[in-house]
Design an enzyme around this catalytic site. Sequence first.
Site, PDB file in Angstrom:
ATOM      1  N   GLY A 247       0.834  -1.199   0.000  1.00  0.00           N
ATOM      2  CA  GLY A 247       0.000   0.000   0.000  1.00  0.00           C
ATOM      3  C   GLY A 247       0.864   1.243   0.000  1.00  0.00           C
ATOM      4  O   GLY A 247       0.736   2.097  -0.851  1.00  0.00           O
ATOM      5  N   GLY A 476       0.954  -6.655   4.004  1.00  0.00           N
ATOM      6  CA  GLY A 476       2.143  -7.479   3.846  1.00  0.00           C
ATOM      7  C   GLY A 476       3.088  -7.264   5.012  1.00  0.00           C
ATOM      8  O   GLY A 476       4.057  -7.992   5.185  1.00  0.00           O
ATOM      9  N   ILE A 639       8.398  -4.437  21.252  1.00  0.00           N
ATOM     10  CA  ILE A 639       8.360  -5.123  19.966  1.00  0.00           C
ATOM     11  C   ILE A 639       7.470  -6.360  20.122  1.00  0.00           C
ATOM     12  O   ILE A 639       7.774  -7.279  20.875  1.00  0.00           O
ATOM     13  CB  ILE A 639       9.781  -5.523  19.524  1.00  0.00           C
ATOM     14  CG1 ILE A 639      10.675  -4.279  19.404  1.00  0.00           C
ATOM     15  CG2 ILE A 639       9.729  -6.313  18.214  1.00  0.00           C
ATOM     16  CD1 ILE A 639      10.220  -3.241  18.408  1.00  0.00           C
ATOM     17  N   PRO A 642       9.332  -9.806  16.921  1.00  0.00           N
ATOM     18  CA  PRO A 642      10.670  -9.377  16.500  1.00  0.00           C
ATOM     19  C   PRO A 642      10.980  -9.693  15.041  1.00  0.00           C
ATOM     20  O   PRO A 642      11.663  -8.930  14.376  1.00  0.00           O
ATOM     21  CB  PRO A 642      11.595 -10.150  17.445  1.00  0.00           C
ATOM     22  CG  PRO A 642      10.745 -10.526  18.605  1.00  0.00           C
ATOM     23  CD  PRO A 642       9.360 -10.704  18.077  1.00  0.00           C
ATOM     24  N   GLU A 715       7.273   2.981   9.415  1.00  0.00           N
ATOM     25  CA  GLU A 715       7.917   3.989   8.569  1.00  0.00           C
ATOM     26  C   GLU A 715       9.247   4.483   9.114  1.00  0.00           C
ATOM     27  O   GLU A 715       9.941   5.270   8.475  1.00  0.00           O
ATOM     28  CB  GLU A 715       6.948   5.165   8.364  1.00  0.00           C
ATOM     29  CG  GLU A 715       5.782   4.773   7.488  1.00  0.00           C
ATOM     30  CD  GLU A 715       4.552   5.648   7.692  1.00  0.00           C
ATOM     31  OE1 GLU A 715       4.236   6.428   6.793  1.00  0.00           O
ATOM     32  OE2 GLU A 715       3.900   5.545   8.752  1.00  0.00           O
TER      33      GLU A 715
END
Length: 748
Positions: A247, A476, A639, A642, A715
């Site tokens: 995307g 994904g 996290i 991982p 990001e």
Amino acid sequence: MPDDIAPTRHQRLGSNAGDPHSRLDGIAKITGAARYAADNAPAGLLWAVIAGAPVARGRVARLDTAAALAHPGVTHVITPENRPALHKDPDLRAALFDWKLDLLQDDRIRYAGAPMALVLAETAEAAAEGARLLAPEIEADPARIGFGDGLAFAAETVGIGAPPATAVGDVEAGFAAAAQVTEVEIETPPQYHNAMEPHAIVAQWQGERLVIDTPNQAIVMSRPSFAAYFGIPPENVHIRSPYLGGGFGSKAILNPAQILACLAARETGRPVKLVLSRAQMYGPTGHRGATRQSLRLGVDAAGRLTALSHHAVSATSSFDDFLEPAANAALNTYACPAISVSHSGSRWDIGTPGPMRAPGEATGSAALECAMDEAAHAAGLDPLDFRLRNYAETDPATGRAYSSKALRECYALGAERFGWKTRPMQPGQMRDARGRLLGWGMGTSLFPAPMFQAEARATLRADGSAVVETAASDMGQGAWTALAQIAAEGLGLDLAQVEFRSGDSELPDAGVAGGSGHTATAGSALYSAGRDVIAQLTALATADPASPLHGAGNRAVVAADGWLRIEGEDHRRESYAAILARAGRDALTGRGKGARDPAHAEARAMFSHGAVFAEVAVDPALLQIRVTRLTGAFAAGRIINPKLAESQLLGGMIWGLGFALQEEALHDRRSGRLLNADLAGYHVPVNADLAEIEALTVHEEDRFVNPLGVKGVGELGITGTAGAIANAVWHATGRRVRRFPIHPEDLA
Ligand code: MOS
């Protein structure tokens, strides 16, 4: 480096969350069992193809619709002359997160590839052939593309996507107090998302209900945008998006193909499928707008920033206002008593840009990190030392304490793994065994840790297993897997006991898979839905004289592995299934919401951080630039998975490599068309472009972002990376290239 800093790649934080599970949907995807939007073929389907404008500006004087309709497979041609009415003007914004769309409202051409007509046919081939038969006659005007030709405007004059000018402290006084001032101007090109799965939609009407298969990053949230065009309530829009093939931001907003397909389906009374070609992915589906950024950095004799100004001119379309908010990165990255940030726009004859892979932070940090490198060199300081001298202990923009910030640990871990301390100060000092010039550069990664709004439902079944539901989007990145892990943890169940349902607008709203906030937001909703189930279950057990937990009072009840037990009295326990059975319940449903605690949002600055170190090798004769090593160390709160987090961080760094050396859309100046609207001409990194890459995470506890302690990794990796590579190119060659991507000829 302190001894206690170690990579936390495979830390175990809970029975589920913390495990490096592989993607739950991975097998379905790689075996072809996963059905993407374009795989749907309802009975009676019509195929639609958009005939796109061959120039960037002008008008369509004539279309040979008769020729197209004469093709035996073609059933309809929709043009501005016969386009059915829409309930909403496509040139008006209905909602804040809405884009103006080209929906055949008139004969104007506003960018290359904009829809001129929609051709419907019984087969895909007939629709494509029909579109070719339209043979448009165009009255073209010169395209205005590039910062020289674009129409400049002030950001204050527009609404959406135009970041406000912001100033902290007295910038002029800061520059006056500086021992040195570094000025840098850097350009970044238009970039395109290039998701592997093209935009696609299958639209069908069931009376006044609109049923859509389309890849979507904001499944429930986007219903009102569809509904507005057809005058139906948002609840009448059913969006199914079980799988997305990437995307990168482009599937978070509507595009013209989606509305045109819905319109055609309503008009014809038949389901309509519209799949964009790869070339059509460069035009009407958003992109990252070009930027021209000017930075000034004042530095005192001790190597501390006295003033920082960052102005970005961002390219947008002639008719809408989204501006890549590139300069904002300067507000939050380095300590500085005086910061000024502003944006303005440049109108080009292009499709409207939109969010793409760290919109703002990617472009802004690329420029800021280059400027920081120049300022460090001017001050005679090692680039890492210079950044540590300007380490922000509190958020420079607001003065707020950070919710957590382990950037210092990232610098230390990354530098250690990379071997940074042997770096020579001067450029052009290192060569590899093949005689190539070697250079090392670094950059700081920074991305906000936002939360949006999400809801979730968890249902415990009689057998002790559970169903959890929220309309999340998995592009994904592995969202479903990480979210299912969180849901399992909230329920005190093993992941295998939890069925995860998602990707459908009939489910609770999971918010947007964007802004790197999906796991934090949807995950919090799922977790609290699970806790709601456990609270109800606990109430059932403790109130029941027949339960071993009866009368637990204030003692802590622990939910794990499908059992409730009393902490410290392990013999007092009962399975979920037994509690439900005795209570005569088939199921127990809990609900949860994910949103940030406003008190924490007010009080704390919330960001993920990281440090990226790059090595490049430059062939002295050919000037070919290769990235030979990339090491990133990141702090992003807890996290959850991982393995998936590492993949996302690696992916982000690879985007950064593409940004630094490859990705750019090239316009033909006369027609305004893209010269490289395909993956042969628009280069993205492949494995051969990168020798060695490593993404590490450092442990970070965060009690403020959300109860899970999750920030986001989607990001973060692109920020810092492009600048680190550009700085490495300088360190190899002594050349400061002011335009991304860096080409061999820039080093000549
Ligand atoms: Mo993104 S650019 O937050 O989908």
